[in-house]
Design an enzyme around this catalytic site. Structure first.
Site, PDB file in Angstrom:
ATOM      1  N   SER A 141       9.222  21.646  17.342  1.00 25.14           N
ATOM      2  CA  SER A 141       8.111  21.006  16.653  1.00 25.14           C
ATOM      3  C   SER A 141       6.774  21.319  17.301  1.00 25.14           C
ATOM      4  O   SER A 141       5.734  21.219  16.646  1.00 25.14           O
ATOM      5  CB  SER A 141       8.329  19.487  16.622  1.00 25.14           C
ATOM      6  OG  SER A 141       9.489  19.169  15.888  1.00 25.14           O
ATOM      7  N   ALA A 142       6.761  21.692  18.568  1.00 26.14           N
ATOM      8  CA  ALA A 142       5.518  22.073  19.243  1.00 26.14           C
ATOM      9  C   ALA A 142       5.380  23.589  19.376  1.00 26.14           C
ATOM     10  O   ALA A 142       4.336  24.158  19.045  1.00 26.14           O
ATOM     11  CB  ALA A 142       5.456  21.428  20.628  1.00 26.14           C
ATOM     12  N   GLU A 198      13.256  31.472  22.196  1.00 29.60           N
ATOM     13  CA  GLU A 198      14.123  30.414  21.667  1.00 29.60           C
ATOM     14  C   GLU A 198      15.572  30.656  22.088  1.00 29.60           C
ATOM     15  O   GLU A 198      16.090  31.753  21.939  1.00 29.60           O
ATOM     16  CB  GLU A 198      14.029  30.362  20.144  1.00 29.60           C
ATOM     17  CG  GLU A 198      15.061  29.516  19.436  1.00 29.60           C
ATOM     18  CD  GLU A 198      15.085  28.072  19.900  1.00 29.60           C
ATOM     19  OE1 GLU A 198      16.183  27.542  20.142  1.00 29.60           O
ATOM     20  OE2 GLU A 198      13.982  27.477  20.033  1.00 29.60           O
ATOM     21  N   ALA A 199      16.226  29.604  22.619  1.00 33.29           N
ATOM     22  CA  ALA A 199      17.604  29.739  23.082  1.00 33.29           C
ATOM     23  C   ALA A 199      18.588  29.887  21.929  1.00 33.29           C
ATOM     24  O   ALA A 199      19.616  30.547  22.051  1.00 33.29           O
ATOM     25  CB  ALA A 199      17.986  28.539  23.941  1.00 33.29           C
ATOM     26  N   HIS A 202      14.884  10.164  20.025  1.00 33.48           N
ATOM     27  CA  HIS A 202      13.444  10.355  20.149  1.00 33.48           C
ATOM     28  C   HIS A 202      13.062  10.412  21.627  1.00 33.48           C
ATOM     29  O   HIS A 202      12.176   9.683  22.085  1.00 33.48           O
ATOM     30  CB  HIS A 202      12.691   9.205  19.469  1.00 33.48           C
ATOM     31  CG  HIS A 202      13.049   9.005  18.042  1.00 33.48           C
ATOM     32  ND1 HIS A 202      13.109   7.763  17.432  1.00 33.48           N
ATOM     33  CD2 HIS A 202      13.385   9.908  17.082  1.00 33.48           C
ATOM     34  CE1 HIS A 202      13.457   7.903  16.166  1.00 33.48           C
ATOM     35  NE2 HIS A 202      13.637   9.192  15.928  1.00 33.48           N
TER      36      HIS A 202
END
Length: 527
Positions: free
Chosen positions: A11-12, A32-33, A465
């Site tokens: 999201s970031a 990205e993994a 969250h």
């Protein structure tokens, strides 16, 4: 050497990669993994969230340490492992939080992060699919709108809240969530709008952006007090990516792990693992998540769990494929509310969600209940309980240790007891009460506070969250208000880990807004 290397495409990270490469002179590598699963059925279809949670193809799915505050239970903490990160696996609920959440950030030393400063970035991110409103943006990448399916009990649920003195709100994105409302979602039109298919859709065509999937970040490279890039592992081979600025955006669970493997964190713990200490900072501390309580009843109308079976699934799947509507097209949560656990409070402190389905445990494990049912659950918007993230080892493939006390603070227990009593009244209030035919969970209503506490400690779970583990703020924080890691030049963290305290709701929208503001801060530095 590139201008920016970004660890994590969630999201970031996806937002940063998109905004930074709007300048054609800026070169960015996004690491990205996971894989690119943007076209996967489970990812694109809103109902697919249920199939992805806990599935390590899509989910980091890290099992926490036993938690003595909830009877020694171990909870699985989720996070999206693919392009788009958790925006590709989450429940697609659009929530910004309360305006005072951001006031509290400023009070914690995060100057410039108040509600007036943050609101423009919520608007900038948003592509609102509803009527024009001062509280919504219409030109951003992120599609936000109303549910694509509406269960017939929505009105009854809202009516029961109103008849318990909870006002009906038409707008909850204005910084005040007190009341009951039909929540917005990031799946308008029946398709998930992750940051992978919104922000990155156009950005990935740019020649100045390189995306490396299936690539594990080992650590930040640091030389003479300055970050010089990332060491990554791809196909079993380690290599270094050199960059003028390094951005860690791997989420509240993995960002602190990357920093600690780099020698940034609690000095004693790092030394014990043989990691040379570069900066002694409280990385991994201040771990927060929403703790909650759930109530479920069986009802007299069909819900998403009954009828249920191969025929129903097939019919609803075909409906989604053809028209992008029906049960498969909708986020699970269709009504939300903000409550005050005590009448003298100035703002809501309990977040409530209505889901038109019920889970049964007849065979000893969770499954769709055979009878129609609904579930209403809620959590402490701003929990006082805390935990921490630690390293198990310096191995980048080893999951970090999650050591949290979900109900470690008695104030959270008291809030949930008050909420439980409200839920009991709610289900006995018309127009909802006449639809209830039997209890599902709990089987019996607690008789006193001691029984309520026992139920809460035995059943409470997280909101998925996670936040706060690389908090920004004053001199005692990991980051300064510019999101720079203290004592290390050229290194910033941008994700939910930077929040000094949790926002009062789901974290996706706030994380995207944080990244929008961070991108602007970085662009100002270049100018």
């Amino acid at each position: 050497m590139v201008d920016y290397v970004i660890a994590g495409s969630g999201s970031a990270g996806a937002v940063l990669a998109t905004r930074l490469t709007e300048n054609p002179d800026v070169k960015v590598i996004l690491v990205e993994a996971g894989k690119d699963r943007s076209r996967n059925l489970f990812v694109t279809m809103p109902a697919g969230s249920y199939a992805m949670m806990g599935n390590k193809i899509f989910d980091w799915s890290i099992l926490a340490e036993p938690d003595p505050s909830i009877g020694g239970r171990r909870i699985n903490w989720s996070g999206g492992k693919m392009l788009g990160g958790s925006s590709s696996i989450n429940g697609m609920v659009y929530v910004r939080g309360n305006r005072d959440d951001y006031t509290r950030w400023v009070e914690a030393g995060a100057d410039g992060w108040g509600w007036p400063e943050m609101l423009p970035y919520f608007l900038k991110a948003e592509n609102y699919q509803g009527a024009p409103s001062q509280w919504h943006g219409s030109h951003g990448p992120l599609k936000v709108g109303h549910q694509n399916a509406r269960h017939e009990l929505v009105d009854a649920v809202i009516g029961a809240f109103v008849n318990n003195g909870v006002p009906h709100r038409e707008e909850y994105c204005d910084g005040d969530q007190y009341g009951v409302y039909e929540n917005l979602t990031t799946a308008p039109g029946g398709r998930r709008s992750s940051t992978a298919v919104t922000y990155l859709a156009e950005a990935r065509k740019r020649p100045n952006l390189t995306i490396m999937t299936e690539t594990t970040v080992d650590k930040v490279l640091i030389s003479e007090g300055r970050a010089t890039g990332l060491r990554v592992i791809r196909g079993g081979v380690a290599s270094d990516i050199m960059a003028r600025t390094t951005l860690v955006c791997a989420g509240a669970l993995n960002s602190p792990a990357i920093l600690m493997r780099s020698g940034i964190g609690p000095a004693q713990a790092l030394s014990a693992l043989g990691i040379p200490v570069v900066a002694d900072l409280p990385v991994g501390q201040n771990l927060q998540d929403h703790c909650g309580l759930t109530y479920s009843k069986l009802v007299d109308v069909p819900t998403y769990n009954s009828p249920f079976g191969p025929w129903t699934i097939g019919k609803n799947l075909l409906r989604w494929l053809a028209k992008k509507d029906g049960p498969m097209s909708s986020a699970a949560v269709q009504v939300m509310a903000g409550l005050r656990s005590s009448p003298e409070l100035p703002e809501a402190d309990i977040a409530v969600s209505f889901i038109p389905l019920a889970i049964g445990f007849e065979k000893g494990k969770p499954q769709m209940h055979k009878q129609p049912g609904i579930t209403i659950g809620g959590n402490c918007m701003r929990p006082d309980s805390r935990g921490e993230i630690r390293l198990a080892s310096s191995d980048p493939h080893a999951a970090p240790i999650i050591d949290h006390r979900l109900l470690g603070d008695e104030r959270d227990v008291r809030r949930l007891i008050a909420f439980g009593k409200f839920l009991d009244r709610l289900f006995r209030t018309e127009p909802l009460a006449s639809h209830v035919v039997a209890d599902n969970f709990p089987a019996e209503t607690p008789r006193d506070d001691a029984e309520w506490e026992a139920l809460i400690r035995a059943t409470s779970g997280i909101g998925y969250h996670a936040a706060g583990t690389c908090r920004m703020g004053g001199a005692d924080a990991v980051l300064d208000p510019q999101l720079r890691v203290r004592g290390i030049e050229g290194l910033r963290v941008v994700d939910a880990s930077v929040m000094p305290s949790l926002v009062s709701g789901n974290t996706n929208a706030a994380t995207i807004a944080i990244a929008e503001r961070a991108a602007e801060l970085l662009s100002q530095v270049r100018r």
